[in-house]
Design an enzyme around this catalytic site. Structure first.
Site, PDB file in Angstrom:
ATOM      1  CE1 TYR A   1      -4.029   1.507  -0.476  1.00  0.00           C
ATOM      2  CE2 TYR A   1      -3.486   2.782   1.475  1.00  0.00           C
ATOM      3  CZ  TYR A   1      -4.281   2.571   0.364  1.00  0.00           C
ATOM      4  OH  TYR A   1      -5.302   3.411   0.085  1.00  0.00           O
TER       5      TYR A   1
ATOM      6  NE  ARG B   1      -9.270  12.430  -2.514  1.00  0.00           N
ATOM      7  CZ  ARG B   1      -8.282  11.870  -1.822  1.00  0.00           C
ATOM      8  NH1 ARG B   1      -7.061  12.368  -1.875  1.00  0.00           N
ATOM      9  NH2 ARG B   1      -8.493  10.775  -1.105  1.00  0.00           N
TER      10      ARG B   1
ATOM     11  CE  LYS C   1      -7.316   2.577   1.805  1.00  0.00           C
ATOM     12  NZ  LYS C   1      -7.171   3.249   3.092  1.00  0.00           N
TER      13      LYS C   1
ATOM     14  CD  GLU D   1     -10.136   3.929   0.444  1.00  0.00           C
ATOM     15  OE1 GLU D   1      -9.346   4.789   0.017  1.00  0.00           O
ATOM     16  OE2 GLU D   1     -10.245   3.656   1.648  1.00  0.00           O
ATOM     17  CG  ASP D   2      -8.204   7.377  -3.018  1.00  0.00           C
ATOM     18  OD1 ASP D   2      -8.202   8.073  -1.992  1.00  0.00           O
ATOM     19  OD2 ASP D   2      -7.291   6.589  -3.279  1.00  0.00           O
TER      20      ASP D   2
ATOM     21  CG  ASP E   1     -10.247   4.322   4.861  1.00  0.00           C
ATOM     22  OD1 ASP E   1     -10.453   4.197   6.086  1.00  0.00           O
ATOM     23  OD2 ASP E   1      -9.118   4.233   4.358  1.00  0.00           O
ATOM     24  CG  ASP E   2     -10.314   8.657   0.789  1.00  0.00           C
ATOM     25  OD1 ASP E   2      -9.158   8.248   0.917  1.00  0.00           O
ATOM     26  OD2 ASP E   2     -11.065   8.292  -0.129  1.00  0.00           O
TER      27      ASP E   2
ATOM     28  CG  ASN F   1      -0.196   9.039   2.321  1.00  0.00           C
ATOM     29  OD1 ASN F   1       0.954   8.887   2.700  1.00  0.00           O
ATOM     30  ND2 ASN F   1      -1.244   8.640   3.030  1.00  0.00           N
TER      31      ASN F   1
END
Length: 498
Positions: free
Chosen positions: A59, A112, A130, A201-202, A224-225, A374
């Site tokens: 990851y 993103r 993930k 996610e993202d 999760d973000d 990140n």
């Protein structure tokens, strides 16, 4: 075949030697992805045998390069790509009997990815990574997880023009068409697996909040973000203020980068402070949101509902002596507020400058500095610089791993695997804010000395403790029952391939 019968341990050692011989982490990432596709038990056994070494390869930070070059390294299909042209076939695609056992889905639209922006179909690297950690840390069987990429196109022209690109070569679908596409997907998922954990996610900021609010009551769903980052950051901050020796509600918290992740952290901080005895007004007053244009002020154009909740008013800064035609800068806010905590989720490298850190260190004995963006190339400050500018007094947490003594990696892997396991164990119908706060308090209390969070090699223990806190809060089973169902990477009756 040779007469030798190899043990799993010998196979791990053979693969580890091959892995270590590769020239860089990106090639190690490719090696591990191919191993995952060829022998999932061996892949998981290798990862679990050395989590501190393997986590950055599976990851962050290496997965960022894996997403950017996803089409270049494409070998074998993994997970499910649902593209806009196939939107009327979603029910048929998800009906595949191979997916009957699915309990956890991680889905992205690739818009993103970390701090890298729109990676289109390459965003599939995130769900794959993930879910590998759901298995490694929380013991979710690899046959019970499904990575999904909702391919609504990409606005990254370089990808669309790349002859190797594996995604749909079209500008992103937006507006009502996009909303309808996601609606179709969620409706089919909810019918197919009523108790599945669906992790977003993202997604880009506006969509991230919209999708979270729209679907969080339809099935056990979370972003999760927003929420995982919040729980991890708040849990680490709880551990930090405990070390400083002052309550959370007494901190003066400056948050730089107030998009989905920043606002999510702020919301959970407020909930934690209220639970600890502060009023909601007192809790909100402790948080100072700053974006690339400066302090977020009421009345500014284009503020999201989350940003408006924390926007400051003119009377809050009347005594600062700042120019009336510009919002105060990050350095000005840190100095005038007397910030004790500085959190970065901006994706802007170098934003925590020497001026900012020295201003902070001049006003508090132990400044708490969390540059969380990140990958490493987008981190707000290098921890070595923060240490130097604070004269070694800063308590530092970073989103990416740094080989620096005394630095805590504030990684969502401390929360999301255990949270998902706890939700499944309790058969909860929703993922609630209380669950994320329970997860935050759990990780905050697991390490009394040294780094703020437990060492990476204890992530399986962390996932179990988080799962217990989440499950018991929802009236689910206890620790022993949860531990009994956590899958172990081992061959049953001889070498097999899943």
């Amino acid at each position: 075949m040779p007469p030798h019968v190899g043990t799993l341990e010998a196979q791990i050692e053979r693969r580890r030697r091959a892995l270590d011989a590769l020239p860089d982490d990106f090639h190690r990432y490719i090696f591990l992805r191919e191993l995952q596709d060829s022998n999932e038990i061996l892949f998981q056994a290798l990862v679990q045998s050395d989590l501190p070494h393997m986590l950055p390869l599976v990851y962050t930070p290496t997965v960022g390069e894996g997403c950017r070059r996803f089409s270049e390294i494409w070998r074998k299909a993994r997970g499910l790509f649902i593209s806009w042209p196939n939107r009327d076939r979603i029910e048929h695609m998800l009906a595949n009997p191979a997916f009957d056992r699915v309990k956890v889905i991680v889905v992205s639209d690739g818009e993103r990815i970390l701090g890298l922006g729109d990676q289109g179909a390459g965003g599939m690297g995130i769900p794959i990574g993930k879910l590998a950690l759901y298995t490694a840390c929380a013991g979710i069987h690899p046959g019970e997880v499904l990575p999904i990429l909702l391919d609504a196109g990409t606005d990254n022209a370089a990808l669309r023009d790349d002859p190797l690109y594996v995604g749909w070569r079209h500008a992103r679908v937006r507006g009502e068409d996009y909303d309808g596409f996601v609606d179709q997907f969620v409706e089919v998922v909810a019918q197919r697996w009523p108790h599945v954990v669906l992790q977003w996610e993202d997604f880009a900021g506006a969509n991230a909040w919209k999708l979270l609010d729209r679907y969080r009551t339809m099935l056990p769903s979370f972003n999760d973000d927003i929420q995982g980052t919040a729980a991890t950051a708040v849990g680490t901050l709880m551990a930090a203020v405990r070390r400083v020796g002052s309550p959370l509600q007494d901190q003066r918290i400056v948050m730089f980068g107030f998009g989905a992740a920043g606002a999510g952290i702020a919301d959970l901080l407020v909930r934690a402070m209220v639970e600890d005895g502060a009023s909601e007004a007192q809790a909100r007053a402790a948080i100072w949101p700053v974006d690339c244009m400066g302090l977020v002020m009421a009345g500014q154009d284009g503020l999201s509902p989350a940003q408006r909740r924390y926007a400051r008013r003119a009377q809050d800064i009347a005594s600062w002596g700042c120019a009336s035609d510009a919002a105060p800068s990050l350095a000005q806010v840190v100095r005038h507020v007397g910030a004790t905590v500085l959190v970065g989720t901006s994706g802007q490298p170098g934003a925590f400058s020497e001026e900012v850190i020295r201003a902070m260190a001049s006003g508090t004995a132990q400044p708490i500095v969390f540059p969380l963006s990140n990958p490493i190339s987008h981190c707000e400050a290098h921890p070595v610089d923060v240490q130097a500018w604070s004269e070694g007094r800063a308590i530092i947490g970073t989103g990416s791993p740094f080989a620096v003594e005394g630095i805590t990696q504030v990684n969502n892997v401390y929360v999301f695997p255990g949270l998902g396991l706890g939700v499944l164990a309790a058969r909860a119908s929703q993922v609630t804010d209380e669950m994320f706060l329970a997860a935050a308090r759990t990780i905050a209390g697991m390490n009394s000395n040294g780094p703020l969070l437990p060492p990476i090699e204890r992530l399986r223990d962390v996932a179990l403790e988080v799962a217990c806190a989440v499950s018991q809060g929802a009236g689910g089973p206890d620790r022993a029952e949860i531990a009994a169902v956590m899958w172990q990477a081992q061959y049953q009756g001889g070498p097999i391939r899943l």
